[in-house]
Every structure is written in structure tokens, then in C-alpha cells.
Design a protein around this motif. Structure first.
Motif, PDB file in Angstrom:
ATOM      1  N   LEU A  14     -11.961 -21.337 171.122  1.00 49.78           N
ATOM      2  CA  LEU A  14     -13.390 -21.045 171.155  1.00 49.78           C
ATOM      3  C   LEU A  14     -14.133 -21.583 169.941  1.00 49.78           C
ATOM      4  O   LEU A  14     -15.349 -21.762 169.989  1.00 49.78           O
ATOM      5  CB  LEU A  14     -13.620 -19.531 171.207  1.00 49.78           C
ATOM      6  CG  LEU A  14     -13.237 -18.811 172.491  1.00 49.78           C
ATOM      7  CD1 LEU A  14     -13.308 -17.306 172.277  1.00 49.78           C
ATOM      8  CD2 LEU A  14     -14.147 -19.221 173.636  1.00 49.78           C
ATOM      9  N   HIS A  15     -13.426 -21.843 168.851  1.00 48.88           N
ATOM     10  CA  HIS A  15     -14.091 -22.063 167.576  1.00 48.88           C
ATOM     11  C   HIS A  15     -13.872 -23.447 166.994  1.00 48.88           C
ATOM     12  O   HIS A  15     -14.165 -23.686 165.841  1.00 48.88           O
ATOM     13  CB  HIS A  15     -13.641 -20.996 166.572  1.00 48.88           C
ATOM     14  CG  HIS A  15     -13.823 -19.612 167.092  1.00 48.88           C
ATOM     15  ND1 HIS A  15     -15.041 -18.992 167.128  1.00 48.88           N
ATOM     16  CD2 HIS A  15     -12.947 -18.756 167.662  1.00 48.88           C
ATOM     17  CE1 HIS A  15     -14.916 -17.800 167.672  1.00 48.88           C
ATOM     18  NE2 HIS A  15     -13.658 -17.635 168.001  1.00 48.88           N
ATOM     19  N   VAL A  55     -17.326 -17.150 178.611  1.00 53.27           N
ATOM     20  CA  VAL A  55     -16.867 -18.045 177.546  1.00 53.27           C
ATOM     21  C   VAL A  55     -17.993 -18.928 177.009  1.00 53.27           C
ATOM     22  O   VAL A  55     -18.149 -19.065 175.784  1.00 53.27           O
ATOM     23  CB  VAL A  55     -15.667 -18.885 178.005  1.00 53.27           C
ATOM     24  CG1 VAL A  55     -15.386 -20.023 177.025  1.00 53.27           C
ATOM     25  CG2 VAL A  55     -14.432 -18.006 178.136  1.00 53.27           C
ATOM     26  N   VAL A  58     -20.009 -16.814 174.651  1.00 50.59           N
ATOM     27  CA  VAL A  58     -19.312 -16.572 173.382  1.00 50.59           C
ATOM     28  C   VAL A  58     -19.397 -17.799 172.481  1.00 50.59           C
ATOM     29  O   VAL A  58     -19.660 -17.698 171.277  1.00 50.59           O
ATOM     30  CB  VAL A  58     -17.838 -16.191 173.641  1.00 50.59           C
ATOM     31  CG1 VAL A  58     -17.073 -16.084 172.317  1.00 50.59           C
ATOM     32  CG2 VAL A  58     -17.746 -14.880 174.406  1.00 50.59           C
ATOM     33  N   LYS A  59     -19.199 -18.970 173.052  1.00 51.74           N
ATOM     34  CA  LYS A  59     -19.237 -20.198 172.261  1.00 51.74           C
ATOM     35  C   LYS A  59     -20.618 -20.459 171.666  1.00 51.74           C
ATOM     36  O   LYS A  59     -20.739 -20.974 170.549  1.00 51.74           O
ATOM     37  CB  LYS A  59     -18.811 -21.385 173.125  1.00 51.74           C
ATOM     38  CG  LYS A  59     -17.328 -21.422 173.445  1.00 51.74           C
ATOM     39  CD  LYS A  59     -16.984 -22.680 174.241  1.00 51.74           C
ATOM     40  CE  LYS A  59     -15.488 -22.790 174.468  1.00 51.74           C
ATOM     41  NZ  LYS A  59     -15.133 -24.001 175.248  1.00 51.74           N
ATOM     42  N   TYR A  62     -21.606 -16.315 169.629  1.00 52.79           N
ATOM     43  CA  TYR A  62     -20.747 -15.452 168.820  1.00 52.79           C
ATOM     44  C   TYR A  62     -19.685 -16.231 168.048  1.00 52.79           C
ATOM     45  O   TYR A  62     -18.523 -15.850 167.982  1.00 52.79           O
ATOM     46  CB  TYR A  62     -20.085 -14.393 169.711  1.00 52.79           C
ATOM     47  CG  TYR A  62     -21.090 -13.443 170.308  1.00 52.79           C
ATOM     48  CD1 TYR A  62     -21.672 -12.437 169.548  1.00 52.79           C
ATOM     49  CD2 TYR A  62     -21.494 -13.581 171.632  1.00 52.79           C
ATOM     50  CE1 TYR A  62     -22.611 -11.569 170.086  1.00 52.79           C
ATOM     51  CE2 TYR A  62     -22.432 -12.731 172.194  1.00 52.79           C
ATOM     52  CZ  TYR A  62     -22.990 -11.721 171.409  1.00 52.79           C
ATOM     53  OH  TYR A  62     -23.927 -10.874 171.960  1.00 52.79           O
ATOM     54  N   GLN A  63     -20.083 -17.346 167.463  1.00 49.64           N
ATOM     55  CA  GLN A  63     -19.180 -18.081 166.599  1.00 49.64           C
ATOM     56  C   GLN A  63     -18.950 -17.351 165.283  1.00 49.64           C
ATOM     57  O   GLN A  63     -17.948 -17.559 164.617  1.00 49.64           O
ATOM     58  CB  GLN A  63     -19.742 -19.474 166.330  1.00 49.64           C
ATOM     59  CG  GLN A  63     -19.705 -20.388 167.548  1.00 49.64           C
ATOM     60  CD  GLN A  63     -18.297 -20.767 167.970  1.00 49.64           C
ATOM     61  OE1 GLN A  63     -17.486 -21.117 167.126  1.00 49.64           O
ATOM     62  NE2 GLN A  63     -18.007 -20.677 169.256  1.00 49.64           N
ATOM     63  N   TRP A 209     -20.967  -8.095 180.501  1.00 53.99           N
ATOM     64  CA  TRP A 209     -20.258  -8.640 179.344  1.00 53.99           C
ATOM     65  C   TRP A 209     -21.222  -8.928 178.194  1.00 53.99           C
ATOM     66  O   TRP A 209     -20.912  -8.670 177.027  1.00 53.99           O
ATOM     67  CB  TRP A 209     -19.509  -9.918 179.725  1.00 53.99           C
ATOM     68  CG  TRP A 209     -18.142  -9.681 180.257  1.00 53.99           C
ATOM     69  CD1 TRP A 209     -17.715  -9.784 181.554  1.00 53.99           C
ATOM     70  CD2 TRP A 209     -16.994  -9.296 179.495  1.00 53.99           C
ATOM     71  NE1 TRP A 209     -16.380  -9.485 181.644  1.00 53.99           N
ATOM     72  CE2 TRP A 209     -15.906  -9.189 180.400  1.00 53.99           C
ATOM     73  CE3 TRP A 209     -16.767  -9.035 178.147  1.00 53.99           C
ATOM     74  CZ2 TRP A 209     -14.623  -8.826 179.989  1.00 53.99           C
ATOM     75  CZ3 TRP A 209     -15.491  -8.674 177.731  1.00 53.99           C
ATOM     76  CH2 TRP A 209     -14.436  -8.571 178.643  1.00 53.99           C
ATOM     77  N   LEU A 213     -20.766  -7.468 174.477  1.00 52.10           N
ATOM     78  CA  LEU A 213     -20.612  -8.363 173.334  1.00 52.10           C
ATOM     79  C   LEU A 213     -21.678  -8.112 172.288  1.00 52.10           C
ATOM     80  O   LEU A 213     -21.405  -8.126 171.076  1.00 52.10           O
ATOM     81  CB  LEU A 213     -20.670  -9.816 173.807  1.00 52.10           C
ATOM     82  CG  LEU A 213     -19.492 -10.305 174.647  1.00 52.10           C
ATOM     83  CD1 LEU A 213     -19.819 -11.653 175.285  1.00 52.10           C
ATOM     84  CD2 LEU A 213     -18.226 -10.404 173.814  1.00 52.10           C
ATOM     85  N   LEU A 217     -19.965  -7.235 168.868  1.00 48.24           N
ATOM     86  CA  LEU A 217     -19.760  -8.422 168.034  1.00 48.24           C
ATOM     87  C   LEU A 217     -21.004  -8.763 167.236  1.00 48.24           C
ATOM     88  O   LEU A 217     -21.318  -9.934 167.016  1.00 48.24           O
ATOM     89  CB  LEU A 217     -19.370  -9.626 168.910  1.00 48.24           C
ATOM     90  CG  LEU A 217     -18.065  -9.512 169.689  1.00 48.24           C
ATOM     91  CD1 LEU A 217     -17.805 -10.802 170.438  1.00 48.24           C
ATOM     92  CD2 LEU A 217     -16.884  -9.195 168.784  1.00 48.24           C
TER      93      LEU A 217
END
Length: 218
Positions: A14-15, A55, A58-59, A62-63, A209, A213, A217
Motif C-alpha cells: 500500500l505504501h 484499497v 486507503v492509498k 491514509y498513507q 469502511w 477508517l 486511522l
């Protein structure tokens, strides 16, 4: 819970733009662990929503501080083919770890081909051959080398043993024992930072989700 370097392909990249490399695991403050069974319909539903819809969120959002996402292979013995399909996942981890998530997505998409009714009239090795074809189409691995990891011999071992297993049997043993350490029994089960997150449902939408998140997060 720690991730054994040999199974680093279970870590979703992801990072960074580079695929996961054996022996290299990123250090991220939060961890989501998905305990999933390839022949569990609820696991397939949760995987599809998370992998396709969550996903990208998140990318993009939420890095930092970031979250590690790990696929924990969970065999459920009431699905007799569960062991076979998870052996297939273990074989991909050996030959093409960077393709593990792609293979998992393909296997979930075709999971009903490995349900009871669709495997009852074929031998174990015949099922492995179908899985080898799927792995070859999905990951580009050599189907013959892949099948060699799964094939069960019909001859006793050198010591006369009749439970000879295959070349991923030890991997299945390790994964099963690891999952038992945290008391996971059914799928899907999700752990967040080492604790069971019972609020997460397989029926969650992208919006569900997103709310979770945002809360966890920050």
C-alpha cells in the motif's frame, strides 16, 4: 502479530510502488489482518469490497500514519477443499509472492468451482491441476513447476510413510498453528492492531469502511 518473511506476499503493498520482496516487511503503526477462507462466500464478499473499493481509498487518504494489511489464510475443515485451495495460495507465495493478492482475487472470483459439488468426482491431484491452470493464467508462473509443489505421490515415502504430503504441507502447518495462537476459528475474522474487530462485517459497503477508517486511522 508478526508476519514471517517467507510469507511477505500476504502483505498488501500500500505504501510504495514496488511489490513486496521476500524478507522485507514495511514498518507501519497500524495493522489490519484478514483471516479468510477461499471457499467461504462471506470471505469472498469481504475481500472483493475491500480489495476493489477500499484499497484505493486507503492509498489516497491514509498513507500517514498508515496501515499494514495482511491476508491470513484460514482453513475451515468443514469445507473439504479448503486445504487444497490454501495450498494453492501457499504455492504462489513460493513462486510469485508479488502476485499473491492477484491470485487470491482470481480464486475468490472462481471459488464456486472448488465447492463440494464441483470437486467430489475428481481426485485431489486433478483439483491441483485446475488450480495450477488458474495460477498460470493469473500470475504467469510455470504451471508444471507450480503443480510439482502440490502433487501428491501415490508411492510411500522413503521411510514407508503413507502420509507423504506435498511441498507446501509445512507451510500449511505453520499457517494453521499461527492462526490458532490468536484463537481464530471462523471466517471472515478481522484483527486490528492485534485485537479482534467484531464490528467489521462481510456485508460492509465502501461507505461503512470509510467511516471506520476515519474513526480509527486519524
Amino acid at each position: 502479530m508478526a508476519l514471517k518473511p517467507a510469507y511477505s506476499g500476504q502483505l498488501l503493498p500500500l505504501h510504495s510502488s514496488t511489490p513486496p520482496q521476500p524478507g522485507k516487511i514495511e514498518t507501519i503503526p497500524h495493522t489490519l489482518e484478514f483471516f479468510l477462507d477461499y471457499v467461504c462466500p462471506f470471505s469472498a464478499k469481504q475481500f472483493k469490497t475491500f480489495y476493489e473499493d477500499v484499497v484505493p481509498l486507503v492509498k489516497s487518504k491514509y498513507q500517514s500514519p498508515g496501515v499494514r494489511v495482511i491476508f491470513r489464510q484460514q482453513i475451515q475443515p468443514w469445507h473439504p477443499s479448503s486445504t487444497l485451495v490454501h495450498e494453492a495460495g501457499a504455492a504462489v507465495l513460493k513462486l510469485a509472492p508479488a502476485k499473491f493478492w492477484d491470485f487470491s482475487a482470481a480464486l475468490f472470483e472462481k471459488q464456486n468451482e472448488y465447492f463440494d459439488v464441483n470437486v467430489v468426482h475428481e481426485s485431489r491431484n486433478q483439483t491441483y491441476k485446475r488450480l495450477a491452470k488458474l495460477a498460470g493464467d493469473t500470475t504467469g508462473v510455470d504451471e508444471n513447476k507450480y503443480y510439482e509443489l502440490l502433487e501428491i505421490s501415490d508411492q510411500p515415502g522413503p521411510d514407508g510413510s503413507l502420509n507423504t504430503g506435498n511441498k507446501v504441507t509445512d507451510d500449511v502447518k505453520y499457517m494453521t498453528k499461527t492462526n490458532r495462537l490468536v484463537g481464530v476459528h471462523v471466517t471472515p475474522t478481522v484483527l486490528f492492531d492485534g485485537w479482534t474487530e467484531g464490528s467489521i462485517s462481510s456485508s460492509w459497503s465502501k461507505d461503512d469502511w470509510a467511516s471506520w477508517l476515519e474513526k480509527n486511522l486519524k
